[in-house]
Design an enzyme around this catalytic site. Structure first.
Site, PDB file in Angstrom:
ATOM      1  N   ASP A 275     -43.386  -9.520  58.959  1.00 47.98           N
ATOM      2  CA  ASP A 275     -42.414 -10.084  59.623  1.00 47.98           C
ATOM      3  C   ASP A 275     -41.993  -9.291  60.843  1.00 47.98           C
ATOM      4  O   ASP A 275     -41.336  -8.309  60.812  1.00 47.98           O
ATOM      5  CB  ASP A 275     -41.078 -10.382  58.929  1.00 47.98           C
ATOM      6  CG  ASP A 275     -41.336 -11.625  58.045  1.00 47.98           C
ATOM      7  OD1 ASP A 275     -41.645 -12.744  58.474  1.00 47.98           O
ATOM      8  OD2 ASP A 275     -41.033 -11.828  56.805  1.00 47.98           O
TER       9      ASP A 275
ATOM     10  N   MET B  80     -39.840  -8.669  64.092  1.00 50.32           N
ATOM     11  CA  MET B  80     -38.766  -9.192  64.873  1.00 50.32           C
ATOM     12  C   MET B  80     -38.544  -8.216  66.113  1.00 50.32           C
ATOM     13  O   MET B  80     -38.356  -7.106  65.999  1.00 50.32           O
ATOM     14  CB  MET B  80     -37.671  -9.342  63.899  1.00 50.32           C
ATOM     15  CG  MET B  80     -38.138 -10.411  62.760  1.00 50.32           C
ATOM     16  SD  MET B  80     -36.542 -10.560  61.665  1.00 50.32           S
ATOM     17  CE  MET B  80     -37.287 -11.156  60.366  1.00 50.32           C
TER      18      MET B  80
ATOM     19  N   MET C 169     -40.983 -23.227  58.908  1.00 52.04           N
ATOM     20  CA  MET C 169     -39.919 -22.233  58.535  1.00 52.04           C
ATOM     21  C   MET C 169     -38.899 -23.115  57.702  1.00 52.04           C
ATOM     22  O   MET C 169     -38.652 -24.317  58.043  1.00 52.04           O
ATOM     23  CB  MET C 169     -39.269 -21.853  59.614  1.00 52.04           C
ATOM     24  CG  MET C 169     -40.136 -20.745  60.633  1.00 52.04           C
ATOM     25  SD  MET C 169     -40.653 -19.530  59.663  1.00 52.04           S
ATOM     26  CE  MET C 169     -39.268 -18.529  59.211  1.00 52.04           C
TER      27      MET C 169
ATOM     28  N   HIS D 118     -47.636 -11.151  54.385  1.00 53.33           N
ATOM     29  CA  HIS D 118     -47.151 -11.856  55.533  1.00 53.33           C
ATOM     30  C   HIS D 118     -46.197 -10.426  56.071  1.00 53.33           C
ATOM     31  O   HIS D 118     -45.241 -10.024  55.481  1.00 53.33           O
ATOM     32  CB  HIS D 118     -46.088 -12.776  55.002  1.00 53.33           C
ATOM     33  CG  HIS D 118     -45.353 -13.492  55.832  1.00 53.33           C
ATOM     34  ND1 HIS D 118     -45.620 -14.601  56.507  1.00 53.33           N
ATOM     35  CD2 HIS D 118     -44.052 -13.663  56.475  1.00 53.33           C
ATOM     36  CE1 HIS D 118     -44.802 -15.129  57.503  1.00 53.33           C
ATOM     37  NE2 HIS D 118     -43.629 -14.496  57.414  1.00 53.33           N
TER      38      HIS D 118
ATOM     39  N   HIS E  46     -46.245 -12.467  61.398  1.00 47.02           N
ATOM     40  CA  HIS E  46     -45.194 -13.663  62.005  1.00 47.02           C
ATOM     41  C   HIS E  46     -44.583 -13.078  63.259  1.00 47.02           C
ATOM     42  O   HIS E  46     -43.673 -11.994  63.073  1.00 47.02           O
ATOM     43  CB  HIS E  46     -44.620 -14.045  60.927  1.00 47.02           C
ATOM     44  CG  HIS E  46     -43.412 -14.949  61.050  1.00 47.02           C
ATOM     45  ND1 HIS E  46     -42.551 -15.348  60.058  1.00 47.02           N
ATOM     46  CD2 HIS E  46     -43.318 -15.872  62.193  1.00 47.02           C
ATOM     47  CE1 HIS E  46     -41.587 -16.171  60.654  1.00 47.02           C
ATOM     48  NE2 HIS E  46     -42.260 -16.487  61.764  1.00 47.02           N
TER      49      HIS E  46
ATOM     50  N   SER F  17     -37.590 -11.959  49.002  1.00 48.70           N
ATOM     51  CA  SER F  17     -36.491 -11.385  48.230  1.00 48.70           C
ATOM     52  C   SER F  17     -37.002 -11.988  46.800  1.00 48.70           C
ATOM     53  O   SER F  17     -36.753 -10.915  45.687  1.00 48.70           O
ATOM     54  CB  SER F  17     -35.256 -12.162  48.625  1.00 48.70           C
ATOM     55  OG  SER F  17     -35.099 -13.055  49.435  1.00 48.70           O
TER      56      SER F  17
ATOM     57  N   GLY G  49     -35.097 -14.603  61.027  1.00 51.31           N
ATOM     58  CA  GLY G  49     -34.212 -13.600  61.179  1.00 51.31           C
ATOM     59  C   GLY G  49     -33.894 -12.556  59.983  1.00 51.31           C
ATOM     60  O   GLY G  49     -33.845 -11.392  60.328  1.00 51.31           O
ATOM     61  N   PHE G  50     -33.719 -13.283  59.079  1.00 49.50           N
ATOM     62  CA  PHE G  50     -33.469 -12.420  57.798  1.00 49.50           C
ATOM     63  C   PHE G  50     -33.926 -13.038  56.489  1.00 49.50           C
ATOM     64  O   PHE G  50     -34.107 -14.246  56.436  1.00 49.50           O
ATOM     65  CB  PHE G  50     -31.793 -12.378  57.736  1.00 49.50           C
ATOM     66  CG  PHE G  50     -30.996 -11.812  58.874  1.00 49.50           C
ATOM     67  CD1 PHE G  50     -30.739 -10.299  58.651  1.00 49.50           C
ATOM     68  CD2 PHE G  50     -30.886 -12.588  59.810  1.00 49.50           C
ATOM     69  CE1 PHE G  50     -30.374  -9.919  59.938  1.00 49.50           C
ATOM     70  CE2 PHE G  50     -30.307 -11.850  60.981  1.00 49.50           C
ATOM     71  CZ  PHE G  50     -30.124 -10.279  61.031  1.00 49.50           C
TER      72      PHE G  50
ATOM     73  N   SER H  13     -43.756 -10.979  51.888  1.00 47.52           N
ATOM     74  CA  SER H  13     -43.374 -10.575  52.989  1.00 47.52           C
ATOM     75  C   SER H  13     -42.794  -9.087  52.647  1.00 47.52           C
ATOM     76  O   SER H  13     -42.070  -8.931  52.148  1.00 47.52           O
ATOM     77  CB  SER H  13     -42.089 -11.582  53.541  1.00 47.52           C
ATOM     78  OG  SER H  13     -41.500 -10.807  54.445  1.00 47.52           O
TER      79      SER H  13
ATOM     80  N   MET I 284     -41.850 -12.985  65.509  1.00 45.78           N
ATOM     81  CA  MET I 284     -40.629 -13.580  65.969  1.00 45.78           C
ATOM     82  C   MET I 284     -40.214 -12.519  67.122  1.00 45.78           C
ATOM     83  O   MET I 284     -39.125 -11.922  66.932  1.00 45.78           O
ATOM     84  CB  MET I 284     -39.678 -13.456  64.893  1.00 45.78           C
ATOM     85  CG  MET I 284     -40.093 -14.407  63.996  1.00 45.78           C
ATOM     86  SD  MET I 284     -39.194 -14.270  62.136  1.00 45.78           S
ATOM     87  CE  MET I 284     -40.339 -13.146  61.523  1.00 45.78           C
TER      88      MET I 284
ATOM     89  N   GLY J 152     -33.521 -13.703  52.228  1.00 40.83           N
ATOM     90  CA  GLY J 152     -32.514 -13.915  51.484  1.00 40.83           C
ATOM     91  C   GLY J 152     -31.610 -15.061  51.991  1.00 40.83           C
ATOM     92  O   GLY J 152     -30.595 -15.197  51.404  1.00 40.83           O
TER      93      GLY J 152
ATOM     94  N   ASP K 119     -41.985 -20.632  54.657  1.00 38.93           N
ATOM     95  CA  ASP K 119     -41.598 -19.468  54.563  1.00 38.93           C
ATOM     96  C   ASP K 119     -39.888 -19.514  54.677  1.00 38.93           C
ATOM     97  O   ASP K 119     -39.414 -20.162  55.709  1.00 38.93           O
ATOM     98  CB  ASP K 119     -42.121 -18.747  56.194  1.00 38.93           C
ATOM     99  CG  ASP K 119     -41.529 -17.362  56.238  1.00 38.93           C
ATOM    100  OD1 ASP K 119     -40.890 -16.855  55.198  1.00 38.93           O
ATOM    101  OD2 ASP K 119     -41.687 -16.852  57.289  1.00 38.93           O
ATOM    102  N   GLY K 120     -39.238 -18.973  53.989  1.00 38.88           N
ATOM    103  CA  GLY K 120     -37.690 -18.862  53.745  1.00 38.88           C
ATOM    104  C   GLY K 120     -37.315 -19.451  52.514  1.00 38.88           C
ATOM    105  O   GLY K 120     -37.311 -20.702  52.380  1.00 38.88           O
ATOM    106  N   GLY K 121     -36.640 -18.608  51.718  1.00 41.76           N
ATOM    107  CA  GLY K 121     -36.007 -19.207  50.470  1.00 41.76           C
ATOM    108  C   GLY K 121     -36.785 -19.843  49.493  1.00 41.76           C
ATOM    109  O   GLY K 121     -36.253 -20.518  48.890  1.00 41.76           O
TER     110      GLY K 121
END
Ligand code: DX5
Ligand code: ZN
Length: 214
Positions: A34, A36, A136, A32, A65, A197, A141-142, A7, A67, A144, A174-176
């Site tokens: 993002d 927003m 997701m 990817h 992506h 991250s 939104g963020f 990302s 959003m 990390g 996607d995420g963490g």
């Protein structure tokens, strides 16, 4: 092999082309992006112009992506900027089926995205021609944020459904995502791992290698 999709928003944007190259050298399979809009999520990131710059630096697939509240209004500008696949949120306040019909009419490749609180059941009907189902594992939104473990149940459910119905959609998460959560996701049936991250805070090369080898 697992496809890794870095990302880009978490990269060093003052050296965008170098960061993209480093990801490619480490074996990234796509990028990817993002997007927003400050309405659909509480954050504002990139628009078509940044995507145009990234397009100049790579031939790998670019997934946008989206959003945003109005993917129906803006989708063409992301394609014109060089995105290959549009990832459309089921939760965007537009008629998903109508939007998909328009994308198909315009020969635009797409994937469907679901938030952590959305059941997989809700999007089965949109998967016939989707290239990607993006699950997701954080609230969008963020970067990390902490991986939401329950999303793995959806990955398994989706794997089973896609297999049973012989669909082409690949499962993305996607995420963490790091080497531990990524492993859980791959074991549950994920094909593509998005990560921001973990990759960009750990020097790009090793983390991408680790995720690819899961
Ligand atoms: C979250 C974005 C993610 C995010 C991932 O809204 O859709 O793609 O950048 O960031 P990490 O990998 O740090 O959770
Ligand atoms: Zn994303």
């Amino acid at each position: 092999m697992v496809e890794v999709s870095p990302s880009i928003i978490s990269s060093d944007l003052s050296h965008l082309a170098d960061e993209v190259l480093k990801c490619e050298e480490a074996g990234a399979g796509s990028f990817h992006l993002d997007v927003m809009d400050g309405h659909f999520v509480n954050n504002i990131t990139m628009g078509p112009d940044l995507i145009r710059s990234i397009r100049k630096s790579t031939d790998l697939r670019l997934d946008a992506h989206l959003m945003i509240d109005r993917p129906d209004k803006y989708y063409k500008s992301f394609i014109d900027a060089g995105a290959d696949v549009l990832l459309i949120h089921y939760e965007s306040p537009v008629n998903t089926m109508e939007l998909i019909k328009r994308l198909e009419h315009d020969n635009i490749r797409y994937g469907i995205v679901i938030n952590p609180e959305t059941e997989f059941e809700k999007v089965k009907v949109f998967l016939d021609n989707a290239e990607i189902l993006l699950i997701m594992s954080v609230n969008p939104g963020f970067s990390g944020q902490k991986f939401i473990g329950d999303s793995l149940i959806k990955v398994s459910e989706a794997r089973e459904f896609i297999k049973r119905n012989n669909l082409k959609a690949r499962i993305e998460i996607d995420g963490g995502i790091n080497d531990e959560t990524g492993k859980l996701a791959v074991n549950a049936g994920a094909d593509i791992l998005v990560s921001a991250s973990f990759i960009f805070k750990n020097g790009i090369y090793n983390p991408i290698k680790k995720l690819r080898d899961l």
